[in-house]
Write a protein that holds these residues in place. Structure first.
Motif, PDB file in Angstrom:
ATOM      1  N   VAL A 242       0.857  -1.183   0.000  1.00  0.00           N
ATOM      2  CA  VAL A 242       0.000   0.000   0.000  1.00  0.00           C
ATOM      3  C   VAL A 242       0.889   1.227   0.000  1.00  0.00           C
ATOM      4  O   VAL A 242       2.115   1.123   0.148  1.00  0.00           O
ATOM      5  CB  VAL A 242      -0.933  -0.032   1.244  1.00  0.00           C
ATOM      6  N   ASN A 243       0.290   2.399  -0.142  1.00  0.00           N
ATOM      7  CA  ASN A 243       1.059   3.627  -0.304  1.00  0.00           C
ATOM      8  C   ASN A 243       1.637   4.176   1.000  1.00  0.00           C
ATOM      9  O   ASN A 243       2.676   4.815   0.993  1.00  0.00           O
ATOM     10  CB  ASN A 243       0.181   4.706  -0.955  1.00  0.00           C
ATOM     11  N   SER A 244       0.961   3.958   2.135  1.00  0.00           N
ATOM     12  CA  SER A 244       1.422   4.597   3.367  1.00  0.00           C
ATOM     13  C   SER A 244       1.588   3.599   4.502  1.00  0.00           C
ATOM     14  O   SER A 244       0.862   2.611   4.599  1.00  0.00           O
ATOM     15  CB  SER A 244       0.434   5.701   3.802  1.00  0.00           C
ATOM     16  N   SER A 245       2.537   3.880   5.384  1.00  0.00           N
ATOM     17  CA  SER A 245       2.879   2.956   6.456  1.00  0.00           C
ATOM     18  C   SER A 245       1.777   2.825   7.494  1.00  0.00           C
ATOM     19  O   SER A 245       1.647   1.785   8.137  1.00  0.00           O
ATOM     20  CB  SER A 245       4.183   3.399   7.138  1.00  0.00           C
ATOM     21  N   ASN A 246       0.969   3.887   7.693  1.00  0.00           N
ATOM     22  CA  ASN A 246      -0.077   3.778   8.711  1.00  0.00           C
ATOM     23  C   ASN A 246      -1.126   2.743   8.318  1.00  0.00           C
ATOM     24  O   ASN A 246      -1.717   2.082   9.180  1.00  0.00           O
ATOM     25  CB  ASN A 246      -0.731   5.141   8.971  1.00  0.00           C
ATOM     26  N   ILE A 247      -1.352   2.553   7.016  1.00  0.00           N
ATOM     27  CA  ILE A 247      -2.294   1.525   6.575  1.00  0.00           C
ATOM     28  C   ILE A 247      -1.686   0.145   6.801  1.00  0.00           C
ATOM     29  O   ILE A 247      -2.393  -0.816   7.124  1.00  0.00           O
ATOM     30  CB  ILE A 247      -2.679   1.723   5.104  1.00  0.00           C
ATOM     31  N   ILE A 248      -0.364   0.040   6.654  1.00  0.00           N
ATOM     32  CA  ILE A 248       0.329  -1.227   6.937  1.00  0.00           C
ATOM     33  C   ILE A 248       0.078  -1.632   8.389  1.00  0.00           C
ATOM     34  O   ILE A 248      -0.287  -2.780   8.684  1.00  0.00           O
ATOM     35  CB  ILE A 248       1.845  -1.087   6.696  1.00  0.00           C
ATOM     36  N   ASP A 249       0.273  -0.699   9.319  1.00  0.00           N
ATOM     37  CA  ASP A 249       0.093  -1.006  10.741  1.00  0.00           C
ATOM     38  C   ASP A 249      -1.329  -1.465  11.018  1.00  0.00           C
ATOM     39  O   ASP A 249      -1.551  -2.440  11.752  1.00  0.00           O
ATOM     40  CB  ASP A 249       0.417   0.227  11.592  1.00  0.00           C
ATOM     41  N   LYS A 250      -2.291  -0.776  10.428  1.00  0.00           N
ATOM     42  CA  LYS A 250      -3.694  -1.130  10.652  1.00  0.00           C
ATOM     43  C   LYS A 250      -4.009  -2.507  10.086  1.00  0.00           C
ATOM     44  O   LYS A 250      -4.650  -3.340  10.745  1.00  0.00           O
ATOM     45  CB  LYS A 250      -4.597  -0.087   9.986  1.00  0.00           C
ATOM     46  N   THR A 251      -3.552  -2.773   8.863  1.00  0.00           N
ATOM     47  CA  THR A 251      -3.873  -4.036   8.209  1.00  0.00           C
ATOM     48  C   THR A 251      -3.170  -5.205   8.884  1.00  0.00           C
ATOM     49  O   THR A 251      -3.743  -6.290   9.027  1.00  0.00           O
ATOM     50  CB  THR A 251      -3.490  -3.973   6.716  1.00  0.00           C
ATOM     51  N   ARG A 252      -1.935  -5.006   9.300  1.00  0.00           N
ATOM     52  CA  ARG A 252      -1.219  -6.055  10.036  1.00  0.00           C
ATOM     53  C   ARG A 252      -2.016  -6.440  11.287  1.00  0.00           C
ATOM     54  O   ARG A 252      -2.157  -7.626  11.611  1.00  0.00           O
ATOM     55  CB  ARG A 252       0.179  -5.564  10.415  1.00  0.00           C
ATOM     56  N   ASP A 253      -2.543  -5.435  11.976  1.00  0.00           N
ATOM     57  CA  ASP A 253      -3.353  -5.683  13.167  1.00  0.00           C
ATOM     58  C   ASP A 253      -4.625  -6.451  12.803  1.00  0.00           C
ATOM     59  O   ASP A 253      -5.020  -7.392  13.492  1.00  0.00           O
ATOM     60  CB  ASP A 253      -3.713  -4.342  13.820  1.00  0.00           C
ATOM     61  N   ASN A 254      -5.255  -6.061  11.698  1.00  0.00           N
ATOM     62  CA  ASN A 254      -6.499  -6.714  11.265  1.00  0.00           C
ATOM     63  C   ASN A 254      -6.282  -8.172  10.862  1.00  0.00           C
ATOM     64  O   ASN A 254      -7.158  -9.018  11.046  1.00  0.00           O
ATOM     65  CB  ASN A 254      -7.108  -5.957  10.084  1.00  0.00           C
ATOM     66  N   PHE A 255      -5.110  -8.471  10.294  1.00  0.00           N
ATOM     67  CA  PHE A 255      -4.841  -9.816   9.790  1.00  0.00           C
ATOM     68  C   PHE A 255      -4.202 -10.745  10.826  1.00  0.00           C
ATOM     69  O   PHE A 255      -4.362 -11.965  10.736  1.00  0.00           O
ATOM     70  CB  PHE A 255      -3.906  -9.745   8.573  1.00  0.00           C
ATOM     71  N   LEU A 256      -3.473 -10.165  11.804  1.00  0.00           N
ATOM     72  CA  LEU A 256      -2.641 -11.009  12.670  1.00  0.00           C
ATOM     73  C   LEU A 256      -2.981 -10.952  14.153  1.00  0.00           C
ATOM     74  O   LEU A 256      -2.713 -11.916  14.871  1.00  0.00           O
ATOM     75  CB  LEU A 256      -1.166 -10.627  12.492  1.00  0.00           C
ATOM     76  N   ASN A 257      -3.535  -9.844  14.611  1.00  0.00           N
ATOM     77  CA  ASN A 257      -3.726  -9.644  16.049  1.00  0.00           C
ATOM     78  C   ASN A 257      -5.099 -10.138  16.507  1.00  0.00           C
ATOM     79  O   ASN A 257      -6.111  -9.454  16.348  1.00  0.00           O
ATOM     80  CB  ASN A 257      -3.555  -8.161  16.400  1.00  0.00           C
ATOM     81  N   LYS A 258      -5.134 -11.318  17.095  1.00  0.00           N
ATOM     82  CA  LYS A 258      -6.402 -11.913  17.517  1.00  0.00           C
ATOM     83  C   LYS A 258      -7.073 -11.138  18.644  1.00  0.00           C
ATOM     84  O   LYS A 258      -8.282 -11.287  18.863  1.00  0.00           O
ATOM     85  CB  LYS A 258      -6.176 -13.365  17.960  1.00  0.00           C
ATOM     86  N   THR A 259      -6.330 -10.310  19.355  1.00  0.00           N
ATOM     87  CA  THR A 259      -6.920  -9.536  20.452  1.00  0.00           C
ATOM     88  C   THR A 259      -7.540  -8.228  19.969  1.00  0.00           C
ATOM     89  O   THR A 259      -8.227  -7.548  20.723  1.00  0.00           O
ATOM     90  CB  THR A 259      -5.856  -9.206  21.516  1.00  0.00           C
ATOM     91  N   SER A 260      -7.313  -7.883  18.703  1.00  0.00           N
ATOM     92  CA  SER A 260      -7.856  -6.638  18.158  1.00  0.00           C
ATOM     93  C   SER A 260      -9.355  -6.783  17.914  1.00  0.00           C
ATOM     94  O   SER A 260      -9.830  -7.822  17.447  1.00  0.00           O
ATOM     95  CB  SER A 260      -7.155  -6.280  16.845  1.00  0.00           C
ATOM     96  N   SER A 261     -10.089  -5.707  18.200  1.00  0.00           N
ATOM     97  CA  SER A 261     -11.535  -5.726  17.958  1.00  0.00           C
ATOM     98  C   SER A 261     -11.853  -5.783  16.466  1.00  0.00           C
ATOM     99  O   SER A 261     -12.979  -6.080  16.084  1.00  0.00           O
ATOM    100  CB  SER A 261     -12.184  -4.474  18.568  1.00  0.00           C
ATOM    101  N   LYS A 262     -10.831  -5.508  15.635  1.00  0.00           N
ATOM    102  CA  LYS A 262     -11.049  -5.511  14.189  1.00  0.00           C
ATOM    103  C   LYS A 262     -10.330  -6.680  13.501  1.00  0.00           C
ATOM    104  O   LYS A 262     -10.139  -6.653  12.283  1.00  0.00           O
ATOM    105  CB  LYS A 262     -10.593  -4.171  13.602  1.00  0.00           C
ATOM    106  N   TYR A 263      -9.944  -7.679  14.290  1.00  0.00           N
ATOM    107  CA  TYR A 263      -9.349  -8.893  13.714  1.00  0.00           C
ATOM    108  C   TYR A 263     -10.372  -9.534  12.785  1.00  0.00           C
ATOM    109  O   TYR A 263     -11.530  -9.742  13.150  1.00  0.00           O
ATOM    110  CB  TYR A 263      -8.960  -9.853  14.826  1.00  0.00           C
ATOM    111  N   LEU A 264      -9.964  -9.852  11.569  1.00  0.00           N
ATOM    112  CA  LEU A 264     -10.906 -10.231  10.517  1.00  0.00           C
ATOM    113  C   LEU A 264     -11.209 -11.725  10.440  1.00  0.00           C
ATOM    114  O   LEU A 264     -12.243 -12.120   9.884  1.00  0.00           O
ATOM    115  CB  LEU A 264     -10.365  -9.762   9.158  1.00  0.00           C
TER     116      LEU A 264
END
Length: 666
Positions: A97-119
């Motif tokens: 993606v174009n910006s690093s802040n989207i990387i951080d968000k998406t990594r959390d969505n794909f990998l972090n099971k404790t995140s409320s937005k884990y997919l």
């Protein structure tokens, strides 16, 4: 025939539910139960399944585009497609993606099971086979039983591939492994196409790098996702004619009820009073949520034009909240619009005094509950904080920013955006660029905040379109707070239509101009202006106003006329009647009136004093000042400064001023 038209024709022949029925159940079973899969997302999956099955015999790379509205759940579609492609034998996935802040968000969505937005579901499996997801730096030693995902910015990927580093991704990673590339905000990798350039192996652009990776293996797949691909550009439209798989625009997203409705609240008040009105509305909305048994915290975004201005307002805001008093509400109580009147009535009915409200605001908007995101290199913790504003343990009530949040900001409980600046000094082209950016931010903020008060209600859709008087309707609306500026509102309405949040069939918002304004249009003069301002500038009458605190609300969507803020009194005046020290101060606020700039236009000009007092320059400039009657008789120094700045701004952006020479305003 384009791919999209072909797929649409098949749907017409087979029935509306054709693609939804093609989606295998294991996709849904492996996605988080917290997300209800929406009908258009089911169709998005099914279209890919259909197309993939049609292309199985073709041993060539596949490139497809999902053009989906902001807030429509593109990342959830990515997650579902990852599961489907794992079943088809794919193991390696590269997200860029174009910006690093989207990387951080998406990594959390794909990998972090404790995140409320884990997919994903907590336990992934297809049949009896368990699956794990693992982040990798490269694909040189991946596990065939795992989903391996590498995350990168397009800039970082481009750099890594063209200037190889130890443990980084190299072109060797792609030679013997089939790969799925997922490009978010994909419009950023079309710079060469938009220019009309043909991408080739010798090119070193981001677009060429992505193309080279895709073509490294004949079974590679590139999935592009964006809400803002400009398909009207001839070259872009041609490139994606056989790649556009799914098109779900913002106007359809809104029509289907998945977005907030947007209201524009104009107010003729200073920025902090504008902010105070937004805080009152936010606090009122929070109480409406609470009395309906909903623990939802509304968030406000305070948007400035520059980082310096944002930092300055944050300081002003913090100090003003600490010293908040009843006097600060004077303008709001004196000149309330129907909404603020309703809020004050609610407070009275529920025995919430202004003293009570002040105590609440001091606590809820204290310094530790404010977050600024203006830096180019925000910390990972701050990035995660602004992408988890809905979480129960997230305390932030207000975000201060410039434009860092225009892309990749995934927040549902944003209900108020306060625009802290005006655009009176901007040219039409600059105004269009500004409002387009702001319209896209509004589109992002219009994501629906899910709630329901009974089992029969849909969770992720608006519920009160047919009952706009319902107290919870305010919880389905995003308010955009801005200064009173008719030209800007027309421009904003047009920009909202362009991005699709306002359907083209809706008539453009009409804003009436004050009928008592003596402003008149003067034709451009062709005479020699070497000794002063063009006569057309001097003869014009400049309409200006002084803040009265008036405000009004209009829908950003519904065909209507915006009620004009009636000004009690208009009176003409000459700039020569304003003290020179005040005119100088006004000129100092506007860089294009620096004396060295003026000298480039008029080499014979001897001083700033001459520019102010000579009848060939500012002395005979006329303006029509509109304000309350008591103000017109007793203009303060601050009032005169405001009037002078407004007049000088209007002169600076006039065609006559800008065409004096090839001199560019600094």
């Amino acid at each position: 025939m384009s791919l999209l038209n072909n797929l649409n024709n098949i749907q017409q022949q087979k029935g509306a539910g054709f693609y939804k029925e093609l989606t295998p159940a294991f996709i849904y079973q492996n996605l988080s139960a917290a997300f209800q899969i929406r009908p258009y997302q089911q169709e998005a999956f099914g279209r890919f399944v259909h197309h993939f099955n049609q292309q199985k015999t073709n041993r060539t790379p596949v490139q497809l585009l999902y053009h989906m509205a902001t807030g429509s759940g593109k990342t959830l579609v990515m997650a579902g497609l990852i599961m489907y492609l794992y079943k088809q034998g794919y193991r390696n996935f590269l997200f860029f993606v174009n910006s690093s802040n989207i990387i951080d968000k998406t990594r959390d969505n794909f990998l972090n099971k404790t995140s409320s937005k884990y997919l994903f579901a907590d336990n992934l499996s297809i049949g009896s086979k368990s699956i794990t997801i693992k982040e990798v730096a490269n694909f040189q030693s991946t596990n065939e039983d795992e989903i391996s995902i590498a995350f990168s910015t397009i800039q970082g990927l481009h750099s890594s591939l063209n200037s190889p580093k130890e443990n980084g991704i190299t072109y060797d990673d792609f030679e013997d492994k089939k790969l799925v590339l997922i490009s978010d905000e994909a419009h950023h990798i079309n710079a060469e196409t938009k220019k009309g350039n043909t991408t080739n192996e010798e090119s070193i652009s981001w677009e060429a790098t992505a193309a080279k990776i895709v073509n490294a293996h004949n079974q590679n797949i590139l999935l592009e996702f964006t809400a803002t691909m400009d398909l009207s550009v001839k070259e872009i439209g041609k490139k994606y004619a056989d790649k556009l798989l799914f098109d779900y625009p913002l106007k359809q997203f809104r029509k289907d009820g998945y977005s907030k409705e947007v209201q524009v609240l104009q107010t003729d008040a200073v920025p902090f009073t504008r902010a105070l009105q937004a805080m009152m509305l936010s606090q009122y909305r929070r109480k409406i949520f609470e009395q309906n048994g909903l623990q939802i915290k509304p968030v406000i975004l305070f948007k400035s034009k520059t980082i310096k201005e944002s930092e300055a307002f944050l300081q002003e805001f913090t100090s003003s909240i600490q010293n908040l008093s009843i006097d600060d509400f004077a303008q709001l109580t004196k000149r309330s619009n129907p909404l603020t009147a309703r809020i004050f009535d609610y407070f009275r009915t529920n025995k919430i005094t202004l003293e009570n409200l002040i105590a609440e605001l001091k606590d809820d908007f204290s310094e530790d509950k404010l977050i600024s995101v203006n830096s180019k290199d925000e910390s990972e913790a701050k990035q995660l904080a602004i992408n988890s504003l809905e979480d129960e343990n997230n305390r932030y009530r207000a975000v201060f920013a410039v434009d860092k949040l225009n892309e990749g900001w995934d927040v549902l409980n944003l209900f108020d955006i306060v625009r802290l600046y005006d655009t009176k000094a901007e040219s039409k082209a600059a105004l269009t660029k500004t409002t387009m950016s702001e319209a896209q931010l509004i589109g992002r903020g219009a994501r629906y905040c899910p709630f329901k008060t009974n089992a029969a209600q849909p969770l992720f859709k608006r519920k009160f379109d047919d009952d706009v008087a319902h107290e919870l309707r305010i919880c389905e609306e995003l308010y955009y707070h801005c200064s009173y500026n008719p030209e800007y509102i027309v421009s904003l309405s047009s920009a909202l239509e362009t991005i699709g949040i306002k359907a083209p069939k809706d008539e453009t918002l009409i804003v009436k101009k004050a009928t008592n304004s003596p402003s008149k249009s003067i034709g451009k003069s062709t005479e020699n202006q070497s000794n002063g301002l063009p006569s057309s500038i001097i003869k014009n009458i400049y309409s200006v106003s002084i803040s009265t605190g008036e405000s009004n609300i209009s829908s950003a969507f519904v065909q209507q006329e915006t009620a004009v803020i009636v000004k009690p009194k208009t009176q003409g005046c000459l700039l020569k009647n304003v003290e020179e020290i005040i005119v100088r101060k006004a000129m100092n606020q506007l860089p294009f009136y620096q004396f060295n700039n003026l000298k480039k236009l008029w080499p014979a000009l001897s001083s700033v004093s001459e520019f102010i007092n000579d009848q060939n320059f500012l002395a005979n400039i006329q303006c029509a000042v509109t304000c309350e009657e008591h103000q017109i008789k007793n203009l303060t120094a601050e009032d005169k400064l405001s009037v002078t700045v407004q007049v000088l701004e209007q002169i600076a952006v006039s065609p006559e001023f800008n065409s004096l020479s090839n001199f560019q305003i600094q």
